[in-house]
Design an enzyme around this catalytic site. Structure first.
Site, PDB file in Angstrom:
ATOM      1  N   CYS A  20     -50.276  14.963 -31.239  1.00 48.55           N
ATOM      2  CA  CYS A  20     -51.555  15.469 -31.277  1.00 48.55           C
ATOM      3  C   CYS A  20     -52.835  14.631 -30.546  1.00 48.55           C
ATOM      4  O   CYS A  20     -52.439  13.281 -30.334  1.00 48.55           O
ATOM      5  CB  CYS A  20     -52.232  15.285 -32.845  1.00 48.55           C
ATOM      6  SG  CYS A  20     -51.001  16.176 -33.746  1.00 48.55           S
ATOM      7  N   GLY A  46     -51.226  18.151 -26.810  1.00 44.95           N
ATOM      8  CA  GLY A  46     -51.128  19.072 -27.635  1.00 44.95           C
ATOM      9  C   GLY A  46     -51.419  20.544 -27.402  1.00 44.95           C
ATOM     10  O   GLY A  46     -52.793  20.588 -26.814  1.00 44.95           O
ATOM     11  N   ASN A 120     -53.853  12.084 -35.760  1.00 51.00           N
ATOM     12  CA  ASN A 120     -52.791  11.858 -34.844  1.00 51.00           C
ATOM     13  C   ASN A 120     -51.539  11.265 -35.739  1.00 51.00           C
ATOM     14  O   ASN A 120     -52.128   9.950 -36.075  1.00 51.00           O
ATOM     15  CB  ASN A 120     -53.386  11.338 -33.790  1.00 51.00           C
ATOM     16  CG  ASN A 120     -52.334  10.896 -32.766  1.00 51.00           C
ATOM     17  OD1 ASN A 120     -52.381  10.116 -31.781  1.00 51.00           O
ATOM     18  ND2 ASN A 120     -51.281  11.662 -32.593  1.00 51.00           N
ATOM     19  N   GLY A 121     -50.525  11.170 -35.784  1.00 48.25           N
ATOM     20  CA  GLY A 121     -49.528  10.592 -36.309  1.00 48.25           C
ATOM     21  C   GLY A 121     -48.578  11.156 -37.262  1.00 48.25           C
ATOM     22  O   GLY A 121     -48.637  12.480 -37.281  1.00 48.25           O
ATOM     23  N   TYR A 265     -44.338   7.827 -21.692  1.00 49.68           N
ATOM     24  CA  TYR A 265     -44.322   9.357 -21.214  1.00 49.68           C
ATOM     25  C   TYR A 265     -45.718  10.063 -21.688  1.00 49.68           C
ATOM     26  O   TYR A 265     -46.386  10.642 -20.903  1.00 49.68           O
ATOM     27  CB  TYR A 265     -43.127  10.000 -21.623  1.00 49.68           C
ATOM     28  CG  TYR A 265     -43.437  11.771 -21.735  1.00 49.68           C
ATOM     29  CD1 TYR A 265     -43.141  12.545 -20.797  1.00 49.68           C
ATOM     30  CD2 TYR A 265     -43.743  12.432 -22.954  1.00 49.68           C
ATOM     31  CE1 TYR A 265     -43.390  13.857 -20.563  1.00 49.68           C
ATOM     32  CE2 TYR A 265     -44.022  13.649 -23.060  1.00 49.68           C
ATOM     33  CZ  TYR A 265     -43.588  14.491 -21.676  1.00 49.68           C
ATOM     34  OH  TYR A 265     -44.051  15.816 -21.643  1.00 49.68           O
TER      35      TYR A 265
HETATM   36  P1  AMP Z   1     -34.429  16.994 -21.770  1.00 43.98           P
HETATM   37  O1  AMP Z   1     -33.555  15.847 -21.678  1.00 43.98           O
HETATM   38  O2  AMP Z   1     -34.096  18.128 -21.366  1.00 43.98           O
HETATM   39  O3  AMP Z   1     -34.649  17.109 -23.413  1.00 43.98           O
HETATM   40  O4  AMP Z   1     -35.889  16.774 -21.330  1.00 43.98           O
HETATM   41  C1  AMP Z   1     -36.331  15.482 -20.930  1.00 43.98           C
HETATM   42  C2  AMP Z   1     -37.821  15.748 -20.413  1.00 43.98           C
HETATM   43  O5  AMP Z   1     -38.242  16.085 -21.350  1.00 43.98           O
HETATM   44  C3  AMP Z   1     -37.967  14.407 -19.420  1.00 43.98           C
HETATM   45  O6  AMP Z   1     -38.228  14.860 -18.216  1.00 43.98           O
HETATM   46  C4  AMP Z   1     -39.163  14.079 -20.457  1.00 43.98           C
HETATM   47  O7  AMP Z   1     -40.585  13.737 -19.543  1.00 43.98           O
HETATM   48  C5  AMP Z   1     -39.763  15.284 -21.061  1.00 43.98           C
HETATM   49  N1  AMP Z   1     -40.075  14.657 -22.531  1.00 43.98           N
HETATM   50  C6  AMP Z   1     -39.585  13.663 -23.096  1.00 43.98           C
HETATM   51  N2  AMP Z   1     -40.054  13.620 -24.380  1.00 43.98           N
HETATM   52  C7  AMP Z   1     -40.948  14.321 -24.522  1.00 43.98           C
HETATM   53  C8  AMP Z   1     -41.720  14.891 -25.662  1.00 43.98           C
HETATM   54  N3  AMP Z   1     -41.805  14.146 -26.896  1.00 43.98           N
HETATM   55  N4  AMP Z   1     -42.454  15.920 -25.531  1.00 43.98           N
HETATM   56  C9  AMP Z   1     -42.324  16.722 -24.463  1.00 43.98           C
HETATM   57  N5  AMP Z   1     -41.593  16.290 -23.366  1.00 43.98           N
HETATM   58  C10 AMP Z   1     -41.011  15.259 -23.498  1.00 43.98           C
END
Ligand code: AMP
Length: 480
Positions: A20, A46, A120-121, A265
């Site tokens: 969030c 989000g 958020n959390g 990320y």
């Molecule tokens: P996968 O290994 O197919 O599950 O997807 C990895 C990708 O998802 C990577 O490119 C990350 O940038 C992205 N990613 C990692 N953690 C998250 C998250 N919490 N929410 C959304 N995308 C994520």
């Protein structure tokens, strides 16, 4: 913010985490308009629903809806959110429960007056608290953990909102950056570990006065020309009302545990998070990755957008040319209808397209921020190879993700985390890369300048900074 399951429903606890963004504004004649802009800048935190609550000093107005900020808040809607005080929220849910009733801010009238809250959390003791409150007669309207906080506030014997909040905050555990709106004041608070960010700033008004703002990330301040003044500290509560601003520690701070994944990320690279520039830490992650895991190659290619900053660092350090050989389509909306049988495995191609003439015959270093399930990486490696790459070396700018997050980041259950169940060699084979390497934990901590152990690395180590009560059924199911 976490979704609580009904007491009767057995949903694994670690499936329920949400990401969030929060924003708050005190003392601006167009408060809701500026919160709207702030949320627009926080949209990446989000995309499921968004909401704004405002107060004109007497009444709290609130509008929440499923969808994106820019679609929800039309001029008509914003006109119905008057006043100089406003808070907003943008929410991404993962548990399939996308119900509007869980959208925030949540707003109630109770013995302490009207109150709205955005969170958020993720509260790690929310399930137990909710069961106790329900046994005591509380009636919940949502399945969100944030509502627990409102019930605790409503039940407190303290007479003032700040007193009741202090009471509530001392009972909740886990990760919370909370913003509250009352008729005439805004109160914000952060958990004593400081898991999730909460920045503070000021906005000069023309008449010599200034407004005060709070946001999950400083990119929201930049958009409205607000100046970043610092962090709401872990364990701190800031109250801003007609009598001015007061800052107090409602509890003694615990060992600081900032979420390192914000820097890996989650946050936007143009933000300061925990007071540190995200772009700088990401580039350093890439540089350290290049030092640790060099490989002979012709080009460094980022997986956009998540791998861009680390790839810039990797290319600079290795002196291998950086090429944007994967192009992202930013306009893929959720309304897109995939022609079901016409083209198989459409998904990733909708988002990314390889630039053949940059890849053909090349030895490619592909840089991304993380591998979670491994399925995206596999599709991208295949895509790069089918565009003519001779070799594909995958480099990941954090350590293997081996443990779910209980503090507000969407990670799947243990069972689905590829690195929890496979060796690096096995993951390399699964994603079909010629080589695979991850950034070491020490290097990640160097990249965020964590000299005194102030970050949480639980998703990489399995060592959680707080006691996590996982009910045995869920754990057993997660491990199966
Ligand atoms: P996968 O290994 O197919 O599950 O997807 C990895 C990708 O998802 C990577 O490119 C990350 O940038 C992205 N990613 C990692 N953690 C998250 C998250 N919490 N929410 C959304 N995308 C994520």
């Amino acid at each position: 913010m976490q979704n609580l399951f009904d007491a009767s429903e057995e949903v694994p606890f670690d499936k329920l985490h949400e990401e969030c963004g929060v924003f708050a504004m005190y003392g601006h004649p167009e408060a809701a308009n500026l919160v709207y802009l702030g949320l627009y800048a926080l949209q990446h935190r989000g995309q499921e629903s968004a909401g704004i609550a405002s107060s004109d000093g007497r009444i709290i107005y609130c509008h929440r809806k499923m969808g994106h900020v820019a679609d929800i808040f039309t001029p008509d809607v914003l006109n119905q959110l008057p006043g100089k005080l406003s808070i907003g929220h943008t929410r991404y849910s993962t548990a399939g429960d996308t119900a509007l009733r869980n959208a925030q801010p949540l707003s109630v009238a109770c013995s302490k007056g009207q109150v709205a809250v955005a969170h958020n959390g993720n509260l790690t003791n929310a399930v137990e608290l909710r069961r106790e409150l329900e046994a005591d007669g509380s009636i919940f309207q949502s399945t969100s953990d944030t509502e627990v906080v409102l019930h605790l506030v409503a039940r407190s014997r303290e007479r003032t909102l700040a007193g009741a909040l202090r009471d509530a905050l001392l009972q909740i555990e886990g990760a919370f950056s909370l913003v509250f709106l009352a008729e005439d004041r805004i109160i914000v608070a952060r958990d004593p570990h400081g898991f999730r960010p909460l920045a503070m700033g000021r906005l000069q008004l023309g008449d010599g006065k200034e407004a005060t703002v709070f946001a999950s990330e400083t990119c929201a301040f930049d958009l409205i020309n607000a100046e970043y003044t610092g962090e709401v500290e872990p364990g701190e509560m800031v109250i801003i009302g007609p009598e001015g601003m007061t800052r107090e520690f409602y509890t003694k701070p615990e060992k600081t545990a900032h979420c390192v994944f914000e820097h890996v990320y989650f946050a936007r690279p143009d933000s300061l998070v925990f007071g540190k520039p995200v772009a700088e830490s990401r580039e350093m992650m890439g540089r350290l990755l290049a030092r640790e895991h060099p490989v002979e190659a012709d080009v460094v290619v980022p997986v956009p957008d998540s791998g861009v900053a680390a790839a810039i660092g990797y290319a600079a350090e290795s002196r291998i040319p950086y090429k944007q050989a994967l192009i992202r389509n930013h306009y893929v909306g959720r309304t897109f209808i995939e022609p079901s049988q016409a083209i198989r495995d459409f998904g990733v191609k909708l988002k990314l397209n390889p630039v053949r003439h940059l890849l053909e015959g090349k030895r490619v270093i592909l840089v991304d921020d993380s591998i979670v399930r491994g399925t995206t990486s596999r599709k991208i490696v295949r895509m790069v190879r089918s565009a003519g790459a001779r070799e594909v070396h995958l480099r990941i700018s954090c350590p293997p993700t081996i443990s779910p997050c209980y503090y507000g980041v969407d990670t799947p259950s243990l069972r689905e985390l590829i690195a929890a169940n496979n060796s690096i060699q096995e993951i390399q084979e699964f994603v079909e890369a010629d080589s695979l390497a991850y950034l070491a934990l020490d290097s990640l901590s160097d990249a965020v300048h964590d000299r005194s152990g102030k970050f949480c690395y639980a998703c990489y180590t399995g060592h959680y900074p707080t006691l996590i009560q996982i009910d045995e059924n869920s754990l057993e199911r997660a491990l199966r």
